[in-house]
Design a protein around this motif. Sequence first.
Motif, PDB file in Angstrom:
ATOM      1  N   ASN A   4       0.868  -1.174  -0.106  1.00 31.69           N
ATOM      2  CA  ASN A   4       0.022   0.191   0.169  1.00 31.69           C
ATOM      3  C   ASN A   4       0.926   1.073   0.170  1.00 31.69           C
ATOM      4  OD1 ASN A   4      -1.881   2.034   0.941  1.00 31.69           O
ATOM      5  ND2 ASN A   4      -3.298   0.376   1.607  1.00 31.69           N
ATOM      6  N   VAL A   7       4.183   3.924  17.841  1.00 32.00           N
ATOM      7  CA  VAL A   7       3.824   2.422  17.385  1.00 32.00           C
ATOM      8  C   VAL A   7       3.344   2.602  16.306  1.00 32.00           C
ATOM      9  CG1 VAL A   7       1.553   2.509  18.770  1.00 32.00           C
ATOM     10  CG2 VAL A   7       2.700   0.534  18.229  1.00 32.00           C
ATOM     11  N   TYR A   8       2.667   3.642  15.927  1.00 27.06           N
ATOM     12  CA  TYR A   8       2.127   3.703  14.365  1.00 27.06           C
ATOM     13  C   TYR A   8       2.926   3.503  13.680  1.00 27.06           C
ATOM     14  CZ  TYR A   8      -2.442   4.688  16.740  1.00 27.06           C
ATOM     15  OH  TYR A   8      -3.454   4.556  17.311  1.00 27.06           O
ATOM     16  N   ILE A  20       3.677  -0.132  13.035  1.00 21.30           N
ATOM     17  CA  ILE A  20       2.196  -1.001  12.574  1.00 21.30           C
ATOM     18  C   ILE A  20       2.082  -0.411  11.102  1.00 21.30           C
ATOM     19  CG2 ILE A  20      -0.316  -1.235  12.780  1.00 21.30           C
ATOM     20  CD1 ILE A  20      -0.350  -0.791  15.512  1.00 21.30           C
ATOM     21  N   MET A  21       2.337   0.850  10.801  1.00 21.90           N
ATOM     22  CA  MET A  21       1.919   1.196   9.380  1.00 21.90           C
ATOM     23  C   MET A  21       2.948   0.503   8.376  1.00 21.90           C
ATOM     24  SD  MET A  21       1.257   5.278   9.954  1.00 21.90           S
ATOM     25  CE  MET A  21       0.851   5.825   8.658  1.00 21.90           C
ATOM     26  N   TRP A  74       2.144  -3.206   8.017  1.00 21.41           N
ATOM     27  CA  TRP A  74       0.798  -3.553   7.271  1.00 21.41           C
ATOM     28  C   TRP A  74       0.966  -3.378   5.765  1.00 21.41           C
ATOM     29  CZ3 TRP A  74      -2.701  -0.768   4.766  1.00 21.41           C
ATOM     30  CH2 TRP A  74      -4.078  -1.471   4.426  1.00 21.41           C
ATOM     31  N   PHE A  86       4.567  -8.071   8.895  1.00 16.51           N
ATOM     32  CA  PHE A  86       3.153  -8.015   9.591  1.00 16.51           C
ATOM     33  C   PHE A  86       3.388  -8.573  11.079  1.00 16.51           C
ATOM     34  CE2 PHE A  86      -1.318  -9.255  10.185  1.00 16.51           C
ATOM     35  CZ  PHE A  86      -1.668  -8.001  10.454  1.00 16.51           C
ATOM     36  N   ILE A  99       2.792  -6.507  14.712  1.00 17.01           N
ATOM     37  CA  ILE A  99       2.000  -6.948  15.525  1.00 17.01           C
ATOM     38  C   ILE A  99       2.500  -7.346  17.136  1.00 17.01           C
ATOM     39  CG2 ILE A  99       0.470  -9.003  16.371  1.00 17.01           C
ATOM     40  CD1 ILE A  99      -0.864  -8.935  13.831  1.00 17.01           C
ATOM     41  N   ALA A 154       3.465  -4.028  18.412  1.00 17.13           N
ATOM     42  CA  ALA A 154       2.466  -3.115  18.800  1.00 17.13           C
ATOM     43  C   ALA A 154       1.987  -3.577  20.043  1.00 17.13           C
ATOM     44  CB  ALA A 154       1.165  -3.214  18.021  1.00 17.13           C
ATOM     45  N   ALA A 155       1.984  -4.794  20.478  1.00 22.94           N
ATOM     46  CA  ALA A 155       1.506  -5.390  21.567  1.00 22.94           C
ATOM     47  C   ALA A 155       2.502  -5.116  22.782  1.00 22.94           C
ATOM     48  CB  ALA A 155       1.230  -6.782  21.715  1.00 22.94           C
ATOM     49  N   VAL A 184      -8.906  -0.330   6.765  1.00 21.66           N
ATOM     50  CA  VAL A 184      -7.607   0.185   7.550  1.00 21.66           C
ATOM     51  C   VAL A 184      -7.355   1.737   7.493  1.00 21.66           C
ATOM     52  CG1 VAL A 184      -5.280  -0.127   7.788  1.00 21.66           C
ATOM     53  CG2 VAL A 184      -6.478  -2.122   7.469  1.00 21.66           C
ATOM     54  N   HIS A 185      -7.472   2.080   6.236  1.00 23.62           N
ATOM     55  CA  HIS A 185      -7.533   3.639   5.868  1.00 23.62           C
ATOM     56  C   HIS A 185      -8.579   4.523   6.900  1.00 23.62           C
ATOM     57  CE1 HIS A 185      -5.702   3.189   1.515  1.00 23.62           C
ATOM     58  NE2 HIS A 185      -5.041   2.725   2.635  1.00 23.62           N
ATOM     59  N   PHE A 233      -6.844   4.938   9.777  1.00 20.72           N
ATOM     60  CA  PHE A 233      -5.994   5.820   9.981  1.00 20.72           C
ATOM     61  C   PHE A 233      -6.660   7.326  10.154  1.00 20.72           C
ATOM     62  CE2 PHE A 233      -2.994   2.573   8.474  1.00 20.72           C
ATOM     63  CZ  PHE A 233      -2.100   2.622   9.604  1.00 20.72           C
ATOM     64  N   ILE A 260      -7.773   8.026  13.469  1.00 16.21           N
ATOM     65  CA  ILE A 260      -6.631   8.431  14.297  1.00 16.21           C
ATOM     66  C   ILE A 260      -6.062   9.991  13.967  1.00 16.21           C
ATOM     67  CG2 ILE A 260      -4.140   8.243  14.666  1.00 16.21           C
ATOM     68  CD1 ILE A 260      -4.715   5.157  13.913  1.00 16.21           C
ATOM     69  N   VAL A 299      -5.239   1.796  18.488  1.00 15.71           N
ATOM     70  CA  VAL A 299      -4.328   0.519  18.230  1.00 15.71           C
ATOM     71  C   VAL A 299      -5.059  -0.770  18.253  1.00 15.71           C
ATOM     72  CG1 VAL A 299      -2.439  -0.571  18.909  1.00 15.71           C
ATOM     73  CG2 VAL A 299      -2.106   1.864  19.261  1.00 15.71           C
ATOM     74  N   LEU A 340      -7.116  -0.615  15.241  1.00 12.99           N
ATOM     75  CA  LEU A 340      -6.144  -1.205  14.135  1.00 12.99           C
ATOM     76  C   LEU A 340      -5.951  -2.702  14.172  1.00 12.99           C
ATOM     77  CD1 LEU A 340      -3.294   1.315  13.287  1.00 12.99           C
ATOM     78  CD2 LEU A 340      -4.863   0.431  11.733  1.00 12.99           C
ATOM     79  N   PHE A 341      -5.838  -3.376  15.302  1.00 10.97           N
ATOM     80  CA  PHE A 341      -5.557  -4.586  15.564  1.00 10.97           C
ATOM     81  C   PHE A 341      -6.729  -5.577  14.774  1.00 10.97           C
ATOM     82  CE2 PHE A 341      -2.108  -4.328  18.073  1.00 10.97           C
ATOM     83  CZ  PHE A 341      -1.488  -5.770  18.114  1.00 10.97           C
ATOM     84  N   MET A 392      -7.224  -5.103  11.250  1.00  9.90           N
ATOM     85  CA  MET A 392      -6.019  -5.642  10.468  1.00  9.90           C
ATOM     86  C   MET A 392      -6.269  -7.336  10.583  1.00  9.90           C
ATOM     87  SD  MET A 392      -2.736  -3.725  11.154  1.00  9.90           S
ATOM     88  CE  MET A 392      -2.367  -2.206  10.228  1.00  9.90           C
ATOM     89  N   MET A 393      -6.570  -7.678  11.579  1.00  7.54           N
ATOM     90  CA  MET A 393      -6.744  -9.405  11.921  1.00  7.54           C
ATOM     91  C   MET A 393      -7.985  -9.878  11.485  1.00  7.54           C
ATOM     92  SD  MET A 393      -3.996  -9.806  13.802  1.00  7.54           S
ATOM     93  CE  MET A 393      -4.222 -11.118  15.026  1.00  7.54           C
TER      94      MET A 393
END
Lengths: 332, 210
Positions: free
Chosen positions: A75, A123-124, A127-128, A131, A139, A143, A146-147, B29-30, B33, B36, B68, B71-72, B75-76
């Motif tokens: 992306n 963290v963003y 993650i960005m 992903w 990925f 993850i 982030a956790a 996902v966008h 964002f 956010i 966050v 997002l998780f 995404m998942m």
Amino acid sequence: MEYLSIVFEEVYKILFLLVPVLVSVAMIVWLDRRVWAFVQKRQGPNVVGPFGLLQSLADALKYIFKEMIIPSSSNKVIFILAPIVTMTLALIAWAVIPFSATQVLADINVGILYLFAVSSLGVYGIIMGGWASNSKYPFLGAIRSAAQMVSYEVSIGVIIINVLLCVGSLNLNDIVLAQQSMWFVIPLFPMFVIFFISALAETNRPPFDLPEAEAELVAGYQTEYSGMMYAMFWLGEYANILLMCAMGAILFLGGWLSPLAFYPFTLIPGAIWLIFKILLLFFLFALVKAIVPRYRYDQLMRLGWKVFLPFSLIWVVLTASYLFYFNLLPVN
Amino acid sequence: MIAHSIFFYTFSLIAIVSAIMVTASKNTVHSVFFLILDFISISCLFIMIGAEFLGMIMLIVYVGAVAVLFLFVVMMLNVAQQKNQWFAAKDSSKHIPVGLIISTLIFVEIIIVISGWKYKPEIFDINNSLTQPSVSNTHSLGQILYTDYIHVFQISGMILLVAMIGAIVLTFRQRAGVKRQSYIKQISRERSDGVEVLEVQTNKGVRIDD
């Protein structure tokens, strides 16, 4: 015209802060590799420049001239945005760090909350990046990271509450000035140790570098990055590490205060003391990287949630009751 | 003043545009964002009106933690696919009346709050009397929260705790046959438990697995 002069003055101040930060990030990378090498009885980077001091510059040049590869299935917008976000967040946090009573870019009331907020936004970028790469290793790394960062932020927040109880203000300069009689590292020593370990986890440093565990995840969220974008991730990461060291120095080691508060030493400007303390903490970071093996992921989570969080919460109760009982609460 | 209004309009424009984009963008996902970005610009607006504590807490809680998790989840789980199916289905118009009712309710609430401000100007005076320039935002908030409204504050904390425990209880399940590590067992293992020295007789060997 009046506005223009204000803007120019601010830009001048910002450049005067950011350029040294970026240069010291480059130097700190060299220091990190050098300490790591010496612990392992190697030489480390010692060819480019005196003692290899210009190694980071050479690396940066190489990164600039490398091709930036953007995976076709990624992306693209978010892929390019991720390193920019990481680096910007690592740099804007320096705005509130006080180098002396007056040398601070933005002396805001909620300085420590600002630092905490910016470090939790960090963290963003990860993650960005993870992903948007559209690949399984980035990925998984994103993850994990982030956790990990969300978990350790909780304990850092509770540790900050401990310090704030002793200060009674969220302003970073007030926090430094409250340590004039005694640095908080002495009464809150266990909190300092936990802060140090949580800072290692928060900045994804070894032994908590699971997001980029090279044995299992190639390089985690950085796998698909190359050239300048990789260099920006890298710069942002080290700027974050320096920032965490600065936070530790301000919260526990008295910030810009001189450790020897008598005549010849009071002539040394506060900024030098702060830099000295940051370097000391960073040296410890580098030593930990060299001597401790990597944690397993479930152990890392257990340490964060089942050990650090309850312990620092108990310490909050202890600090609060001590201050309340001996009538030492900083009420104005 | 000009700089102030430039910043205000920039942040509010970003907030509104990103709020629209949350619902308008195809990629889920966008949308997170954009959400956010919306949170961040709203916390900037909070800081601009002098509520710096609220702005920072908004950043820490909503952007640093809640988004966050959002997002998780996005995404998942494959939310995008589900959403597309949902909107492609013919009975999607069923949700429109419910959405309309909820949005009218929220609109009416906002109208009530704003008209309250307009016809009761003394509300402003009460607010101003609480915020003296010498007392910082954080101090005055704490002074109100921990004195006059301590019970409400504690009850809301208890509700959050109950909700957290409830969520853990609902999702907690103990599976049989899972191998768990006991740290105490691992640490307290002695050499005598693990190693045994045997005299091996010639041409006889030893049995090891019993």
